[in-house]
Scaffold this active site. Structure first.
Site, short mmCIF file in Angstrom:
data_model
loop_
_atom_site.label_atom_id
_atom_site.label_comp_id
_atom_site.label_asym_id
_atom_site.label_seq_id
_atom_site.Cartn_x
_atom_site.Cartn_y
_atom_site.Cartn_z
N ASP A 249 0.82 -1.21 0.00
CA ASP A 249 0.00 0.00 0.00
C ASP A 249 0.85 1.25 0.00
O ASP A 249 2.03 1.21 0.28
CB ASP A 249 -0.77 0.04 1.32
CG ASP A 249 -2.05 -0.73 1.24
OD1 ASP A 249 -2.76 -0.73 2.24
OD2 ASP A 249 -2.33 -1.33 0.19
N LYS A 271 -4.34 2.74 -2.64
CA LYS A 271 -5.54 3.49 -2.98
C LYS A 271 -5.33 4.89 -2.44
O LYS A 271 -4.86 5.05 -1.33
CB LYS A 271 -6.76 2.88 -2.30
CG LYS A 271 -7.20 1.59 -2.93
CD LYS A 271 -8.18 0.87 -2.04
CE LYS A 271 -7.44 0.01 -1.05
NZ LYS A 271 -8.28 -0.83 -0.24
N MET A 384 -7.73 8.86 9.40
CA MET A 384 -8.21 9.43 8.13
C MET A 384 -9.04 10.68 8.36
O MET A 384 -10.06 10.90 7.71
CB MET A 384 -9.06 8.39 7.38
CG MET A 384 -8.26 7.15 7.02
SD MET A 384 -9.27 5.80 6.40
CE MET A 384 -9.85 5.06 7.90
N1 SAH Z 1 -4.08 -0.08 9.17
C1 SAH Z 1 -3.57 1.23 9.48
C2 SAH Z 1 -4.59 2.32 9.22
C3 SAH Z 1 -4.98 2.46 7.79
S1 SAH Z 1 -6.09 3.80 7.54
C4 SAH Z 1 -3.10 1.25 10.93
O1 SAH Z 1 -3.35 0.32 11.67
O2 SAH Z 1 -2.41 2.21 11.29
C5 SAH Z 1 -5.01 5.10 7.12
C6 SAH Z 1 -4.91 6.12 8.23
O3 SAH Z 1 -4.02 5.67 9.25
C7 SAH Z 1 -4.33 7.43 7.81
O4 SAH Z 1 -5.29 8.24 7.18
C8 SAH Z 1 -3.89 8.02 9.14
O5 SAH Z 1 -5.00 8.53 9.84
C9 SAH Z 1 -3.42 6.80 9.86
N2 SAH Z 1 -1.95 6.65 9.81
C10 SAH Z 1 -1.27 5.60 9.32
N3 SAH Z 1 0.06 5.79 9.47
C11 SAH Z 1 0.21 6.97 10.08
C12 SAH Z 1 1.32 7.73 10.52
N4 SAH Z 1 2.58 7.29 10.36
N5 SAH Z 1 1.10 8.93 11.13
C13 SAH Z 1 -0.14 9.39 11.29
N6 SAH Z 1 -1.23 8.71 10.91
C14 SAH Z 1 -1.08 7.53 10.32
#
Ligand code: SAH
Length: 460
Positions: A249, A271, A384
Site C-alpha cells: 500500500d 488506494k 483518516m
Molecule cells: N491499518 C492502518 C490504518 C490504515 S487507515 C493502521 O493500523 O495504522 C489510514 C490512516 O491511518 C491514515 O489516514 C492516518 O489517519 C493513519 N496513519 C497511518 N500511518 C500513520 C502515521 N505514520 N502517522 C499518522 N497517521 C497515520
C-alpha cells in the site's frame, strides 16, 4: 562500494606477518585458523607467538624485515610499531601485486580484515571500510546474539543433502521453499539442540513428503507498522524475507519496503482517497490467484492489517477460495503516534477507555454515533481525519464536548518526519491549516493530550 568483500582460500599458502606483538598475534591467529602457512618475521616476539612457534603452528624468523621476505607470499600483514617499516612492507607488496594489510593504517592497505561472525561453514564478514571499526564490531555483537550457535552445523547438514535434494525436487522455486522450511522449522531446532540424528531423519521424511505434494502457496497478511522499520515484528521481517511476491500500500514506508526480499516481485495496489485505481475486489482476487499458483504472497499493509485496513475482507475471500493464510499484527497508527508524541492513550486520571474512529467523510458527512463520543473520561483517536478535522471538532462541541478539550494532530507519526500540533477543539483546525499538515495524520482528542508537554521525548 569502496571495497569488494571476497572470501580468501589460504589453505596451505604462505602468508607473511611482519611484527611479533599483540597486534600481530590477533591477525596470525586468524590466518592459522584459515589454514595458512604463516611466516612471522620480527626481531622479537611475545610469549604467545613463541609458544606457537615451538609447537610448529607457524615458522618464526628472528630478524628485522628484509626486502625479499614477501616473495611468493599470498598475503602480507605488517603489524610492527615502526611506521616506516610498515610503509616499506606495504610499498614492496603493492609493487609485487601481493595483497597487503597494515594494521590500523587503512591508507597502506589493499585488503582489510573484517569483523567476523564465524559459524563455519557460514561466515559473515563486516567492514566499515576503516571508517568506524567500533560500529562494525557493535554490529557483529548484535549478529552474534541473533544467530544460533548451531548455524554452522545446519549449513553442514544442508551441504550433505544438497545434491540429493536437487535430484529429487525439480523446480527451483519448490527447492527454495523446501530449504527455507528446513532452516526455519523443527529440523533446525533439532540441530540447534544437538539432535543431529533426528534432524537427518526428519529431513529424509520431509523430502519424501515433498515429492508427493503439489504445493499451494500461502498469503501472509502483515502489518508494517507506522513507518519506522525498527517497529516491525520479528515475524513480519521473517515473512517479508520469504515472500515471492509483495502487494503493498501507499502507507508502507520505503524504509520498510527496503527490507522485503530483494528478488521478490513488487506490486503496488495503493488506494488514494477518492481515487481507486485498484479495487478491493481486484486485490482480493489477485492474492488468491498468486497463492494458487504456488507463490508465497506477502500482503503488506501500513499499521495493523485489522485496524481500518480491510484485512478482514481480504482473508475472508482467501478462506472462501481455500487458500492458506496467516496474519501478523503491526503497530497501529494510534499506538505508534501516541507513543512517539508522548500522549498516553489511557491514563488513570484522565481516560479509562480509548476509541479508534474513522474520520473519513462519506458523502461529505460524518455518520458517527456522536452521543457516545462525547462521554467523559475517554480518548478519541480519529484515523483518516485530516480533511474532516473541522467538522469533527465542530460536531463534538455541538454535541456537548467542552470547546477547550485538548486535541492533537500527529503528522507522519513515528517517522523521522513526524510533526505534532497541539491545541483544543476550537483552535486545532486553524493551527493545522496554517502548518499545512499533510496525510497521513492522526487526531487525538481528550485530556490525555495535556501530558504531551511533559512527556514528549521523540525528536524526529
Ligand atoms: N491499518 C492502518 C490504518 C490504515 S487507515 C493502521 O493500523 O495504522 C489510514 C490512516 O491511518 C491514515 O489516514 C492516518 O489517519 C493513519 N496513519 C497511518 N500511518 C500513520 C502515521 N505514520 N502517522 C499518522 N497517521 C497515520
Amino acid at each position: 562500494m569502496d571495497l569488494l568483500p571476497l572470501f580468501h582460500n589460504l589453505r596451505g599458502r604462505r602468508c607473511v606477518v611482519v611484527g611479533g606483538g599483540d597486534v600481530a598475534l590477533r591477525k596470525l591467529r586468524q590466518l592459522i585458523d584459515a589454514g595458512a602457512a604463516v611466516d612471522v618475521i620480527a626481531p622479537d616476539i611475545n610469549a604467545a607467538i613463541r609458544e606457537m612457534a615451538e609447537k610448529h603452528t607457524l615458522r618464526y624468523q628472528q630478524r628485522p624485515f628484509a626486502v625479499d621476505d614477501i616473495t611468493g607470499a599470498a598475503l602480507v600483514v605488517a603489524a610492527t610499531n615502526d611506521h616506516s617499516v610498515n610503509e616499506q612492507v606495504s610499498q614492496l607488496a603493492q609493487a609485487a601485486n601481493i595483497p597487503v594489510n597494515v594494521v590500523d593504517s587503512p591508507e597502506l592497505c589493499t585488503v582489510v580484515f573484517p569483523s567476523i561472525v564465524d559459524r563455519s561453514p557460514v561466515q559473515i564478514a563486516i567492514s566499515s571500510g576503516g571508517n568506524a571499526p567500533v560500529l562494525a564490531r557493535m554490529l557483529r555483537t548484535r549478529l552474534e546474539g541473533l544467530i544460533p550457535a548451531g548455524y554452522g552445523k545446519l549449513a553442514a547438514l544442508a551441504g550433505k543433502y544438497r545434491n540429493k535434494v536437487k535430484t529429487r525436487i525439480d523446480s527451483s522455486l519448490a527447492r527454495k521453499a523446501f530449504w527455507e522450511e528446513v532452516f526455519e522449522g523443527d529440523i533446525a531446532e533439532f540441530v540447534y539442540s544437538e539432535r543431529l540424528k533426528e534432524a537427518e531423519q526428519r529431513l529424509e521424511q520431509k523430502l519424501k513428503e515433498q515429492q508427493d505434494t503439489n504445493k499451494v502457496g500461502e498469503v501472509y497478511l502483515v502489518g508494517g507498522g507506522p513507518g519506522d522499520p525498527d517497529l516491525l515484528t520479528f515475524r513480519a521481517l521473517r515473512l517479508m524475507q520469504k515472500a515471492d511476491i509483495v502487494l503493498y500500500d501507499r502507507l508502507v514506508s520505503k524504509e520498510v519496503m527496503a527490507l522485503v526480499r530483494r528478488d521478490a516481485e513488487l506490486v503496488y495496489v495503493g488506494k488514494t482517497a477518492g481515487d481507486h485505481p485498484v479495487t478491493q475486489e481486484n486485490i482480493n482476487e489477485k492474492l488468491a490467484e498468486y497463492a494458487l499458483q504456488g507463490k508465497r504472497v506477502l500482503r503488506l499493509k501500513g499499521g495493523d492489517p485489522f485496524i481500518f485496513g480491510r484485512g478482514g475482507e481480504e482473508i475472508a475471500h482467501l478462506a472462501e477460495r481455500g487458500v492458506p493464510f496467516q496474519v501478523v499484527p503491526g503497530i497501529t497508527a494510534a499506538s505508534g503516534c501516541a507513543s512517539y508524541a508522548g500522549i498516553p492513550l489511557t491514563h488513570r486520571d484522565y481516560a479509562q477507555s480509548v476509541r479508534f474512529i474513522t474520520g473519513h467523510l462519506k458523502d461529505h458527512s460524518l455518520d458517527l454515533n456522536w452521543q457516545d463520543l462525547v462521554a467523559p473520561n475517554q480518548t478519541l483517536v480519529f484515523y483518516m481525519g485530516l480533511s474532516g478535522l473541522e467538522s469533527i471538532c465542530k460536531e463534538l462541541i455541538a454535541r456537548g464536548k467542552s470547546a477547550t478539550t485538548p486535541a492533537a494532530l500527529v503528522e507522519k507519526g513515528a517517522t523521522a518526519r513526524q510533526r505534532v500540533f497541539i491545541g483544543d477543539l476550537t483552535t486545532l483546525p486553524d493551527i493545522v491549516r496554517k502548518a499545512e499538515a499533510k496525510a497521513p495524520t492522526l487526531i487525538i482528542v481528550g485530556d490525555v493530550v495535556k501530558l504531551h508537554d511533559q512527556l514528549a521525548w521523540f525528536k524526529g
